[in-house]
Design a protein around this motif. Structure first.
Motif, mmCIF file in Angstrom:
data_model
loop_
_atom_site.group_PDB
_atom_site.id
_atom_site.type_symbol
_atom_site.label_atom_id
_atom_site.label_comp_id
_atom_site.label_asym_id
_atom_site.label_seq_id
_atom_site.Cartn_x
_atom_site.Cartn_y
_atom_site.Cartn_z
ATOM 1 N N ARG A 1 0.917 -1.125 0.009
ATOM 2 C CA ARG A 1 0.257 0.222 -0.033
ATOM 3 C C ARG A 1 0.586 1.144 0.300
ATOM 4 O O ARG A 1 1.675 0.904 0.221
ATOM 5 N N GLY A 2 0.528 2.829 -0.377
ATOM 6 C CA GLY A 2 0.891 3.449 -0.425
ATOM 7 C C GLY A 2 0.768 4.023 -1.513
ATOM 8 O O GLY A 2 0.380 4.289 -2.196
ATOM 9 N N LYS A 3 1.694 5.093 -1.757
ATOM 10 C CA LYS A 3 2.178 5.944 -2.657
ATOM 11 C C LYS A 3 3.350 5.685 -3.662
ATOM 12 O O LYS A 3 4.085 5.436 -3.347
ATOM 13 N N MET A 4 2.905 5.163 -4.737
ATOM 14 C CA MET A 4 4.047 5.098 -5.882
ATOM 15 C C MET A 4 4.896 6.220 -6.429
ATOM 16 O O MET A 4 4.309 7.728 -7.106
ATOM 17 N N GLU A 5 5.885 5.802 -5.847
ATOM 18 C CA GLU A 5 7.168 6.976 -6.780
ATOM 19 C C GLU A 5 8.537 6.783 -6.237
ATOM 20 O O GLU A 5 9.076 5.884 -5.474
ATOM 21 N N VAL A 6 9.415 7.287 -7.756
ATOM 22 C CA VAL A 6 10.468 6.937 -7.806
ATOM 23 C C VAL A 6 11.296 6.969 -6.742
ATOM 24 O O VAL A 6 11.089 9.058 -6.138
ATOM 25 N N GLN A 7 11.498 6.453 -5.569
ATOM 26 C CA GLN A 7 12.639 7.372 -4.548
ATOM 27 C C GLN A 7 14.368 6.721 -5.342
ATOM 28 O O GLN A 7 14.950 7.429 -4.816
ATOM 29 N N ASP A 8 14.408 5.603 -5.856
ATOM 30 C CA ASP A 8 15.549 6.007 -6.715
ATOM 31 C C ASP A 8 16.498 5.897 -7.723
ATOM 32 O O ASP A 8 15.594 4.819 -9.129
ATOM 33 N N THR A 9 16.127 7.634 -8.140
ATOM 34 C CA THR A 9 16.171 7.488 -9.536
ATOM 35 C C THR A 9 17.692 7.014 -10.423
ATOM 36 O O THR A 9 17.446 6.999 -11.614
ATOM 37 N N LEU A 10 18.363 6.114 -9.598
ATOM 38 C CA LEU A 10 19.603 6.011 -10.413
ATOM 39 C C LEU A 10 19.344 3.972 -10.756
ATOM 40 O O LEU A 10 19.661 4.040 -11.454
ATOM 41 N N GLU A 11 18.308 3.597 -10.302
ATOM 42 C CA GLU A 11 17.901 2.230 -10.756
ATOM 43 C C GLU A 11 16.528 2.811 -11.361
ATOM 44 O O GLU A 11 16.519 1.639 -12.262
ATOM 45 N N VAL A 12 15.654 3.285 -11.270
ATOM 46 C CA VAL A 12 14.086 3.296 -11.837
ATOM 47 C C VAL A 12 13.965 4.688 -11.977
ATOM 48 O O VAL A 12 14.120 5.705 -12.007
ATOM 49 N N ILE A 13 13.213 4.212 -13.332
ATOM 50 C CA ILE A 13 13.242 5.561 -13.861
ATOM 51 C C ILE A 13 11.304 5.797 -14.089
ATOM 52 O O ILE A 13 10.661 6.679 -14.837
ATOM 53 N N GLU A 14 10.817 5.012 -14.154
ATOM 54 C CA GLU A 14 9.323 4.576 -13.830
ATOM 55 C C GLU A 14 8.252 3.465 -13.133
ATOM 56 O O GLU A 14 9.130 2.752 -12.866
ATOM 57 N N ILE A 15 7.404 3.943 -12.303
ATOM 58 C CA ILE A 15 6.989 2.852 -11.882
ATOM 59 C C ILE A 15 5.547 2.859 -12.989
ATOM 60 O O ILE A 15 4.605 4.212 -12.790
ATOM 61 N N GLN A 16 5.086 1.622 -13.021
ATOM 62 C CA GLN A 16 3.431 1.995 -12.684
ATOM 63 C C GLN A 16 2.727 0.090 -12.424
ATOM 64 O O GLN A 16 3.205 -0.398 -12.257
ATOM 65 N N ALA A 17 0.988 0.600 -12.464
ATOM 66 C CA ALA A 17 0.304 -0.516 -11.881
ATOM 67 C C ALA A 17 -0.167 -1.109 -12.928
ATOM 68 O O ALA A 17 -0.687 -0.643 -14.046
ATOM 69 N N PHE A 18 -0.681 -1.897 -12.723
ATOM 70 C CA PHE A 18 -1.544 -3.063 -14.512
ATOM 71 C C PHE A 18 -1.786 -3.755 -13.929
ATOM 72 O O PHE A 18 -2.122 -4.554 -12.391
ATOM 73 N N SER A 19 -3.108 -4.114 -14.535
ATOM 74 C CA SER A 19 -3.801 -4.914 -14.017
ATOM 75 C C SER A 19 -3.590 -6.589 -15.620
ATOM 76 O O SER A 19 -2.699 -6.772 -15.510
ATOM 77 N N PRO A 20 -3.645 -7.483 -14.581
ATOM 78 C CA PRO A 20 -2.923 -9.104 -14.414
ATOM 79 C C PRO A 20 -3.366 -9.216 -16.332
ATOM 80 O O PRO A 20 -2.279 -9.409 -16.526
ATOM 81 N N ASN A 21 -4.335 -8.646 -16.530
ATOM 82 C CA ASN A 21 -4.437 -8.755 -17.832
ATOM 83 C C ASN A 21 -3.889 -7.575 -18.703
ATOM 84 O O ASN A 21 -4.454 -8.028 -20.003
ATOM 85 N N SER A 22 -3.040 -6.726 -18.768
ATOM 86 C CA SER A 22 -2.797 -5.360 -19.442
ATOM 87 C C SER A 22 -1.678 -5.403 -18.894
ATOM 88 O O SER A 22 -0.674 -4.299 -18.650
ATOM 89 N N LEU A 23 -0.578 -6.425 -18.645
ATOM 90 C CA LEU A 23 1.289 -6.103 -18.616
ATOM 91 C C LEU A 23 1.605 -5.920 -19.741
ATOM 92 O O LEU A 23 0.855 -5.601 -20.676
ATOM 93 N N PRO A 24 2.633 -4.871 -19.699
ATOM 94 C CA PRO A 24 3.114 -4.691 -20.680
ATOM 95 C C PRO A 24 3.748 -5.665 -21.670
ATOM 96 O O PRO A 24 4.103 -6.275 -20.681
ATOM 97 N N PRO A 25 3.598 -5.548 -22.855
ATOM 98 C CA PRO A 25 3.954 -6.312 -23.883
ATOM 99 C C PRO A 25 5.696 -7.087 -24.548
ATOM 100 O O PRO A 25 6.232 -5.112 -23.331
ATOM 101 N N GLY A 26 5.700 -7.681 -24.198
ATOM 102 C CA GLY A 26 7.363 -7.882 -24.716
ATOM 103 C C GLY A 26 8.121 -8.693 -23.531
ATOM 104 O O GLY A 26 7.609 -8.919 -22.438
ATOM 105 N N GLN A 27 9.234 -8.847 -23.753
ATOM 106 C CA GLN A 27 10.425 -9.399 -22.873
ATOM 107 C C GLN A 27 11.090 -8.177 -21.336
ATOM 108 O O GLN A 27 10.923 -7.208 -21.758
#
Length: 164
Positions: free
Chosen positions: A118-144
């Motif tokens: 729970r909580g607010k999604m917010e990038v904390q470590d900008t050296l490792e992470v450029i984006e955070i997003q939540a997906f429903s199990p049937n709409s996960l991002p395509p590709g590897q």
């Protein structure tokens, strides 16, 4: 006194020190490193993924176990560091993944956990992470996904507990 007389002793000492260093490095780096991936589930059932800065691909949050930590502590810390989310509870063990080529950087063993968050999604470590997003199990991002996270997520969605 001639300084050159000490040179062979210094060379021998340096060689001994280097051999000792090589032995220590061999012990450390010839053994897999333990880490964890977290499959964070929000209260609405969506799965949180991060986009990694190093390869630009989507991935599960997670990372290496620090000295003195256990897996639940590592999962809690890595989740907060990468997403800003709080780990409420570990729901289940999804699997343990140990293939030598699963992580392109090193041989690592990854313990994968499903976690209620729970909580607010917010990038904390900008050296490792450029984006955070939540997906429903049937709409996960395509590709590897990064590393072997596609397999980890697929195993999770199929209800498997995997030892690989």
């Amino acid at each position: 006194m001639n300084i050159l007389a000490f040179f062979p002793a210094v060379v021998q000492s340096t060689r001994s020190l280097w051999r000792y260093g090589q032995t220590v490095l061999g012990i450390i780096f010839r053994h897999p490193i333990t880490g964890t991936s977290i499959i964070p589930i929000l209260p609405d059932g969506r799965i949180v993924l991060i986009r990694r800065r190093d390869d630009g691909q989507w991935a599960l949050p997670g990372g290496m176990v620090d000295w003195g930590e256990d897996i639940p502590t590592t999962a809690r810390r890595e989740l907060m560091e990468e997403t800003g989310l709080e780990l409420i509870g570990i729901r289940r063990l999804v699997g343990v993944y140990s293939a030598p080529d699963r992580d392109p950087r090193i041989h690592s063993i990854c313990v994968v956990l499903e976690a209620e968050v729970r909580g607010k999604m917010e990038v904390q470590d900008t050296l490792e992470v450029i984006e955070i997003q939540a997906f429903s199990p049937n709409s996960l991002p395509p590709g590897q996904m990064s590393h072997d996270h596609s397999r980890q997520l697929r195993d999770y969605l199929n209800g498997l507990t995997t030892l690989a």
